[in-house]
Design an enzyme around this catalytic site. Structure first.
Site, PDB file in Angstrom:
ATOM      1  N   GLY A  37       0.835  -1.211   0.000  1.00 15.76           N
ATOM      2  CA  GLY A  37       0.000   0.000   0.000  1.00 15.76           C
ATOM      3  C   GLY A  37       0.862   1.250   0.000  1.00 15.76           C
ATOM      4  O   GLY A  37       0.660   2.174  -0.803  1.00 15.76           O
ATOM      5  N   HIS A  38       1.870   1.281   0.882  1.00 14.06           N
ATOM      6  CA  HIS A  38       2.806   2.411   0.900  1.00 14.06           C
ATOM      7  C   HIS A  38       3.544   2.490  -0.445  1.00 14.06           C
ATOM      8  O   HIS A  38       3.742   3.569  -0.996  1.00 14.06           O
ATOM      9  CB  HIS A  38       3.861   2.225   1.996  1.00 14.06           C
ATOM     10  CG  HIS A  38       3.333   2.203   3.393  1.00 14.06           C
ATOM     11  ND1 HIS A  38       3.328   1.066   4.163  1.00 14.06           N
ATOM     12  CD2 HIS A  38       2.806   3.185   4.168  1.00 14.06           C
ATOM     13  CE1 HIS A  38       2.834   1.348   5.368  1.00 14.06           C
ATOM     14  NE2 HIS A  38       2.499   2.617   5.400  1.00 14.06           N
ATOM     15  N   LYS A 151      -7.059   4.402   2.443  1.00 18.54           N
ATOM     16  CA  LYS A 151      -7.171   3.518   3.615  1.00 18.54           C
ATOM     17  C   LYS A 151      -7.542   4.348   4.844  1.00 18.54           C
ATOM     18  O   LYS A 151      -8.336   3.918   5.681  1.00 18.54           O
ATOM     19  CB  LYS A 151      -5.843   2.787   3.808  1.00 18.54           C
ATOM     20  CG  LYS A 151      -5.612   2.196   5.170  1.00 18.54           C
ATOM     21  CD  LYS A 151      -6.235   0.839   5.257  1.00 18.54           C
ATOM     22  CE  LYS A 151      -6.338   0.306   6.664  1.00 18.54           C
ATOM     23  NZ  LYS A 151      -5.275   0.674   7.574  1.00 18.54           N
ATOM     24  N   ASP A 152      -6.906   5.524   4.953  1.00 12.35           N
ATOM     25  CA  ASP A 152      -7.200   6.459   6.046  1.00 12.35           C
ATOM     26  C   ASP A 152      -7.988   7.623   5.435  1.00 12.35           C
ATOM     27  O   ASP A 152      -7.475   8.730   5.296  1.00 12.35           O
ATOM     28  CB  ASP A 152      -5.895   6.931   6.681  1.00 12.35           C
ATOM     29  CG  ASP A 152      -5.082   5.766   7.217  1.00 12.35           C
ATOM     30  OD1 ASP A 152      -5.332   5.333   8.332  1.00 12.35           O
ATOM     31  OD2 ASP A 152      -4.216   5.253   6.465  1.00 12.35           O
ATOM     32  N   VAL A 178      -4.931  -0.527  -1.198  1.00 12.19           N
ATOM     33  CA  VAL A 178      -4.350  -1.780  -1.693  1.00 12.19           C
ATOM     34  C   VAL A 178      -4.711  -2.884  -0.704  1.00 12.19           C
ATOM     35  O   VAL A 178      -4.551  -2.712   0.512  1.00 12.19           O
ATOM     36  CB  VAL A 178      -2.819  -1.662  -1.848  1.00 12.19           C
ATOM     37  CG1 VAL A 178      -2.209  -2.987  -2.278  1.00 12.19           C
ATOM     38  CG2 VAL A 178      -2.474  -0.558  -2.849  1.00 12.19           C
ATOM     39  N   SER A 188       0.181  -1.781   8.395  1.00  9.36           N
ATOM     40  CA  SER A 188       1.313  -2.188   9.229  1.00  9.36           C
ATOM     41  C   SER A 188       0.795  -2.924  10.456  1.00  9.36           C
ATOM     42  O   SER A 188       1.458  -3.821  10.984  1.00  9.36           O
ATOM     43  CB  SER A 188       2.117  -0.964   9.656  1.00  9.36           C
ATOM     44  OG  SER A 188       2.459  -0.188   8.532  1.00  9.36           O
TER      45      SER A 188
HETATM   46  P1  AMP Z   1       0.871   4.808   7.765  1.00  6.57           P
HETATM   47  O1  AMP Z   1       2.293   4.355   7.649  1.00  6.57           O
HETATM   48  O2  AMP Z   1      -0.063   3.745   8.233  1.00  6.57           O
HETATM   49  O3  AMP Z   1       0.726   6.118   8.504  1.00  6.57           O
HETATM   50  O4  AMP Z   1       0.390   5.127   6.292  1.00  6.57           O
HETATM   51  C1  AMP Z   1       1.114   6.027   5.484  1.00  6.57           C
HETATM   52  C2  AMP Z   1       0.314   6.304   4.235  1.00  6.57           C
HETATM   53  O5  AMP Z   1       0.067   5.103   3.534  1.00  6.57           O
HETATM   54  C3  AMP Z   1      -1.068   6.916   4.552  1.00  6.57           C
HETATM   55  O6  AMP Z   1      -1.365   7.901   3.582  1.00  6.57           O
HETATM   56  C4  AMP Z   1      -1.969   5.723   4.423  1.00  6.57           C
HETATM   57  O7  AMP Z   1      -3.300   6.059   4.082  1.00  6.57           O
HETATM   58  C5  AMP Z   1      -1.311   4.961   3.291  1.00  6.57           C
HETATM   59  N1  AMP Z   1      -1.725   3.553   3.325  1.00  6.57           N
HETATM   60  C6  AMP Z   1      -1.660   2.711   4.389  1.00  6.57           C
HETATM   61  N2  AMP Z   1      -2.183   1.504   4.063  1.00  6.57           N
HETATM   62  C7  AMP Z   1      -2.582   1.598   2.774  1.00  6.57           C
HETATM   63  C8  AMP Z   1      -3.227   0.696   1.854  1.00  6.57           C
HETATM   64  N3  AMP Z   1      -3.557  -0.548   2.201  1.00  6.57           N
HETATM   65  N4  AMP Z   1      -3.494   1.142   0.613  1.00  6.57           N
HETATM   66  C9  AMP Z   1      -3.180   2.416   0.237  1.00  6.57           C
HETATM   67  N5  AMP Z   1      -2.588   3.309   1.046  1.00  6.57           N
HETATM   68  C10 AMP Z   1      -2.288   2.910   2.294  1.00  6.57           C
END
Ligand code: AMP
Length: 284
Positions: A37-38, A151-152, A178, A188
């Protein structure tokens, strides 16, 4: 060539400044423990701009007391490899929280009503922490564009609003969720799940699908769609935090859903809190 790492706010600002001389700079803020996703955000950023700055910072101000700050998963070596693989140019990994919040720090960004419901209601102060760190990353990088995942979804809406309200001048770009092959949204936090919990975690996807199927079959009552999703979560033994249909812009609750209305889900599996969302009119 391996991806370059900067560890101080000063070096991050300087690296971004230099990069902007060569064209656009895209920013991808993350908390690390990267997954596909990232990587999809980094890939989209690399298609848009010659330089992609990725940040990895487990931001303490967006965690509440009793949340998972101290046990949040980390894997810097793996993250750097995944950044490079996806097309990141350099990575800002602050050497500690003091790098972002030095002694004397006292100013925060307070988001408005978009941050009130859903995760804002369940995690008081969460979006203040998110907005503050993202505003700081925007200011340090002066990026042309920044990529965030749906996702968020509420976070994306709150950041878009902050960016407009404070004239930060960054193009905020949202990207689709994703998922794993069985529908679970990548996160994560999925690393916290035991095998048995991982199997039940697909309940969020099942809930979203149940609402979508019902909408496609003609059900528009928001409460009924929420109820169908709740049933799926309960069936698999998840503890529901929320299951709410809201419009995709203001995040208000409609009585009747249209195709763009989104179902927002949050549920606990043991100690692990998972979230998911999607437009009820979407298929797949
Ligand atoms: P995080 O590391 O969880 O703070 O996420 C960092 C970025 O990645 C944020 O913009 C999230 O929305 C995005 N993100 C996390 N999981 C996914 C996913 N499964 N699909 C798409 N973007 C994601």
């Amino acid at each position: 060539m391996s991806v370059a790492v900067v560890a101080t706010a000063h070096d991050f600002r300087r690296a971004c400044q230099e990069a902007r001389r060569d064209g656009e700079l895209a920013l991808v803020p993350t908390m690390g423990f990267l997954h596909a996703g990232h990587q999809s955000l980094i890939q989209a950023a690399a298609q848009r701009a010659p330089t992609v700055a990725v940040t990895i910072f487990v931001n303490p101000t967006q965690f509440g007391p009793g949340e998972d700050l101290s046990r949040y998963p980390r894997d810097l070596e793996g993250d750097l490899r995944k950044c490079e693989e996806a097309g990141g140019t350099f990575v800002f990994v602050p050497r500690g929280p003091e790098e972002i919040y030095p002694a004397g720090f006292q100013t925060s960004v307070e988001p408005g009503p978009l941050a009130a419901p859903l995760c804002g209601e369940r995690r008081p102060g969460h979006f203040r922490g998110v907005c503050t760190v993202v505003a700081k990353l925007f200011a340090l990088s002066r990026a042309d564009c920044a990529f965030f995942g749906e996702k968020d979804y509420q976070q994306l809406a709150v950041i878009r609003r902050m960016n407009a309200d404070l004239n930060l001048g960054v193009e905020v770009i949202g990207r689709p969720i994703v998922r794993e092959r069985d529908g679970l949204a990548m996160s994560s936090r999925n690393a916290y799940l035991s095998r048995e919990e991982r199997a039940r975690a697909t309940a969020l996807w099942k809930g979203l699908k149940a609402a979508r199927d019902a909408f496609t079959a003609g059900e528009v009552q928001a409460e009924r769609l929420e109820e169908l999703a709740r049933q799926k979560l309960v069936e698999d033994g998840l503890r529901i935090d929320y299951a709410e249909v809201r419009d995709s812009v203001e995040l208000q609750r409609p009585q009747k859903a249209d195709a763009t209305s989104r179902l927002f889900l949050a549920a606990f599996l043991g100690k692990t809190r998972l979230i998911d969302n999607g437009a009820v009119g979407e298929s797949g």
